[in-house]
Design a protein around this motif. Structure first.
Motif, PDB file in Angstrom:
ATOM      1  N   THR A   1       0.697  -1.642  -0.025  1.00 24.32           N
ATOM      2  CA  THR A   1      -0.342   0.019  -0.265  1.00 24.32           C
ATOM      3  C   THR A   1       0.757   1.361   0.270  1.00 24.32           C
ATOM      4  OG1 THR A   1      -1.978  -0.793   1.413  1.00 24.32           O
ATOM      5  CG2 THR A   1      -2.137   0.901   1.547  1.00 24.32           C
ATOM      6  N   GLN A   2       0.503   2.203  -0.774  1.00 26.67           N
ATOM      7  CA  GLN A   2       0.938   3.053  -0.996  1.00 26.67           C
ATOM      8  C   GLN A   2      -0.345   4.141  -0.982  1.00 26.67           C
ATOM      9  OE1 GLN A   2       2.740   5.895   0.849  1.00 26.67           O
ATOM     10  NE2 GLN A   2       4.377   5.456   0.105  1.00 26.67           N
ATOM     11  N   ILE A   3      -0.090   5.752  -0.153  1.00 32.10           N
ATOM     12  CA  ILE A   3      -1.702   6.848  -0.089  1.00 32.10           C
ATOM     13  C   ILE A   3      -0.246   7.774  -0.121  1.00 32.10           C
ATOM     14  CG2 ILE A   3      -3.449   8.052   1.278  1.00 32.10           C
ATOM     15  CD1 ILE A   3      -3.969   4.832   2.347  1.00 32.10           C
ATOM     16  N   VAL A   4      -0.924   8.722  -1.160  1.00 29.71           N
ATOM     17  CA  VAL A   4      -0.419   9.679  -1.781  1.00 29.71           C
ATOM     18  C   VAL A   4      -1.648  10.926  -2.225  1.00 29.71           C
ATOM     19  CG1 VAL A   4       0.543   9.441  -3.688  1.00 29.71           C
ATOM     20  CG2 VAL A   4       1.551  11.355  -1.872  1.00 29.71           C
ATOM     21  N   TYR A   5      -0.688  12.665  -1.343  1.00 32.88           N
ATOM     22  CA  TYR A   5      -1.807  13.191  -1.968  1.00 32.88           C
ATOM     23  C   TYR A   5      -1.583  13.187  -4.514  1.00 32.88           C
ATOM     24  CZ  TYR A   5      -2.971  18.294  -3.739  1.00 32.88           C
ATOM     25  OH  TYR A   5      -3.763  19.650  -3.918  1.00 32.88           O
ATOM     26  N   ALA A   6      -2.701  14.041  -4.271  1.00 23.02           N
ATOM     27  CA  ALA A   6      -2.866  13.681  -6.641  1.00 23.02           C
ATOM     28  C   ALA A   6      -3.229  15.631  -6.792  1.00 23.02           C
ATOM     29  CB  ALA A   6      -4.068  12.946  -6.441  1.00 23.02           C
ATOM     30  N   ASP A   7      -4.175  15.948  -5.957  1.00 23.34           N
ATOM     31  CA  ASP A   7      -5.233  17.037  -6.393  1.00 23.34           C
ATOM     32  C   ASP A   7      -5.705  17.657  -5.328  1.00 23.34           C
ATOM     33  OD1 ASP A   7      -5.257  19.595  -8.057  1.00 23.34           O
ATOM     34  OD2 ASP A   7      -5.997  18.245  -9.205  1.00 23.34           O
ATOM     35  N   GLY A   8      -5.998  19.459  -5.349  1.00 20.02           N
ATOM     36  CA  GLY A   8      -6.932  19.859  -3.830  1.00 20.02           C
ATOM     37  C   GLY A   8      -7.871  20.954  -5.095  1.00 20.02           C
ATOM     38  N   VAL A   9      -8.992  21.007  -5.253  1.00 19.08           N
ATOM     39  CA  VAL A   9      -9.759  22.029  -5.493  1.00 19.08           C
ATOM     40  C   VAL A   9     -10.685  22.808  -4.182  1.00 19.08           C
ATOM     41  CG1 VAL A   9      -9.390  21.133  -7.518  1.00 19.08           C
ATOM     42  CG2 VAL A   9     -11.600  20.667  -6.170  1.00 19.08           C
TER      43      VAL A   9
ATOM     44  N   LEU B   1     -11.411  27.880   5.004  1.00 16.30           N
ATOM     45  CA  LEU B   1     -10.692  28.636   5.874  1.00 16.30           C
ATOM     46  C   LEU B   1      -9.564  29.476   5.362  1.00 16.30           C
ATOM     47  CD1 LEU B   1     -10.749  25.851   8.941  1.00 16.30           C
ATOM     48  CD2 LEU B   1     -12.753  27.799   8.709  1.00 16.30           C
ATOM     49  N   PRO B   2     -10.009  30.825   4.721  1.00 15.91           N
ATOM     50  CA  PRO B   2      -8.831  31.444   4.200  1.00 15.91           C
ATOM     51  C   PRO B   2      -7.406  31.572   4.784  1.00 15.91           C
ATOM     52  CG  PRO B   2     -11.158  31.987   4.319  1.00 15.91           C
ATOM     53  CD  PRO B   2     -11.150  31.457   4.756  1.00 15.91           C
ATOM     54  N   ASP B   3      -7.765  31.733   6.057  1.00 16.85           N
ATOM     55  CA  ASP B   3      -5.881  31.372   6.965  1.00 16.85           C
ATOM     56  C   ASP B   3      -5.545  30.235   6.328  1.00 16.85           C
ATOM     57  OD1 ASP B   3      -6.919  34.150   7.209  1.00 16.85           O
ATOM     58  OD2 ASP B   3      -7.368  33.716   9.327  1.00 16.85           O
ATOM     59  N   ILE B   4      -6.051  28.813   6.354  1.00 14.46           N
ATOM     60  CA  ILE B   4      -5.055  28.196   6.332  1.00 14.46           C
ATOM     61  C   ILE B   4      -5.423  27.175   4.871  1.00 14.46           C
ATOM     62  CG2 ILE B   4      -4.405  27.415   8.160  1.00 14.46           C
ATOM     63  CD1 ILE B   4      -7.105  25.753   8.694  1.00 14.46           C
ATOM     64  N   ALA B   5      -5.813  27.947   4.079  1.00 11.62           N
ATOM     65  CA  ALA B   5      -6.064  27.551   2.741  1.00 11.62           C
ATOM     66  C   ALA B   5      -5.719  26.318   2.325  1.00 11.62           C
ATOM     67  CB  ALA B   5      -6.482  28.653   1.858  1.00 11.62           C
ATOM     68  N   ALA B   6      -4.029  27.196   1.630  1.00 12.55           N
ATOM     69  CA  ALA B   6      -2.871  26.278   1.581  1.00 12.55           C
ATOM     70  C   ALA B   6      -3.492  24.717   1.454  1.00 12.55           C
ATOM     71  CB  ALA B   6      -2.056  27.054   0.970  1.00 12.55           C
ATOM     72  N   SER B   7      -3.363  24.584   2.907  1.00 14.23           N
ATOM     73  CA  SER B   7      -2.860  23.665   4.170  1.00 14.23           C
ATOM     74  C   SER B   7      -3.886  22.363   3.242  1.00 14.23           C
ATOM     75  CB  SER B   7      -2.633  23.955   5.315  1.00 14.23           C
ATOM     76  OG  SER B   7      -2.878  22.643   6.264  1.00 14.23           O
ATOM     77  N   MET B   8      -5.426  23.408   3.348  1.00 14.17           N
ATOM     78  CA  MET B   8      -6.232  22.499   3.743  1.00 14.17           C
ATOM     79  C   MET B   8      -6.459  21.840   1.786  1.00 14.17           C
ATOM     80  SD  MET B   8      -9.502  24.430   4.613  1.00 14.17           S
ATOM     81  CE  MET B   8     -11.105  23.507   4.661  1.00 14.17           C
ATOM     82  N   LEU B   9      -5.486  22.878   0.975  1.00 14.99           N
ATOM     83  CA  LEU B   9      -6.384  22.473  -0.352  1.00 14.99           C
ATOM     84  C   LEU B   9      -4.819  21.033  -0.480  1.00 14.99           C
ATOM     85  CD1 LEU B   9      -6.584  25.510  -1.923  1.00 14.99           C
ATOM     86  CD2 LEU B   9      -7.792  23.293  -2.130  1.00 14.99           C
ATOM     87  N   THR B  10      -3.903  20.618   0.354  1.00 15.02           N
ATOM     88  CA  THR B  10      -2.693  20.123  -0.011  1.00 15.02           C
ATOM     89  C   THR B  10      -1.898  18.902   0.605  1.00 15.02           C
ATOM     90  OG1 THR B  10      -1.495  22.302   0.634  1.00 15.02           O
ATOM     91  CG2 THR B  10      -1.801  22.236  -1.624  1.00 15.02           C
TER      92      THR B  10
END
Length: 221
Positions: free
Chosen positions: A111-119, A166-175
């Motif tokens: 198993t490997q699980i890894v981020y692909a994309d965020g919107v 949540l605008p202050d942590i938008a980058a974290s939420m998306l990635t």
């Protein structure tokens, strides 16, 4: 990987079809295999296909490319897409591999699980995702597993709802996996690498939709 993902998204050419961007880094002649996206099965109800949705995947010895278009999401919520890969699916207890195989038998099934994309979901509840994952070592993966068998791996594309932006942590939420969410909303069996991935917030994370590509690859349906 993020840069390639954004480039691939630019290759969507209409509201009804997909196109995959071929670059010198990973141009491919492999056919795209299509699957319908589904609401994930729960203990209360079985998986439910999403009308008009489509996920596509191509695999070569060099890696995998995916595009995914779906709907029936919550408008304005952040959704991330994840590669869930079993490099040795022949060791799974069933076909497709079960959640118990994916999380509980990591070494056996590879198993490997890894981020692909965020919107951020569109006002109509739709979203488009795209990503490329090269073969070999996996940067940022949940487990210490390589992606060495793209052409024969079982690959699930899984969507995670992070709640309203949540605008202050938008980058974290998306990635990230945890971005924006309370720790108690993360499934207990998930590894510490997942639970530490992103900035904690007040929202609830929920795994909501998926598209499953069993191995070996079959003709497009």
């Amino acid at each position: 990987m993020l840069t390639v993902s954004r480039l691939i998204r630019q290759a969507f050419v209409s509201t009804t079809g997909f196109a995959v961007l071929a670059t010198g880094a990973h141009a491919t002649e492999a056919a795209m295999i299509a699957r319908t996206v589904e609401h994930m099965a729960t203990s209360e109800q079985p998986a439910k296909p999403i009308k008009g949705s489509r996920a596509r995947l191509s695999r070569t010895a060099n890696g995998a490319t995916m595009t995914l278009r779906t709907s029936e999401l919550v408008p304005g919520h952040v959704t991330t897409a994840w590669w869930v890969i079993m490099t040795r699916p022949e060791n799974c207890s069933a076909k497709p591999c079960t959640a118990e195989d994916v999380i509980g038998r990591v070494a056996e099934v590879g198993t490997q699980i890894v981020y692909a994309d965020g919107v951020i979901n569109a006002p109509d509840g739709s979203a488009d995702f795209a990503a490329y994952l090269p073969a070999g070592s996996v940067s940022g993966g949940w487990y210490d597993q390589r992606f060495d068998r793209p052409e024969t791996s079982e690959i699930h594309l899984v969507l995670n709802d992070h709640g309203p932006l949540l605008p202050d942590i938008a980058a974290s939420m998306l990635t990230s996996y945890r971005g924006g969410c309370r720790d108690d909303s993360l499934p207990p069996p998930f590894p510490d690498t997942a639970k530490a991935d992103g900035t904690v917030g007040p929202n609830t994370c929920r795994l909501i939709q998926d598209a499953i590509f069993t191995a070996p690859a079959s003709k497009e349906n």
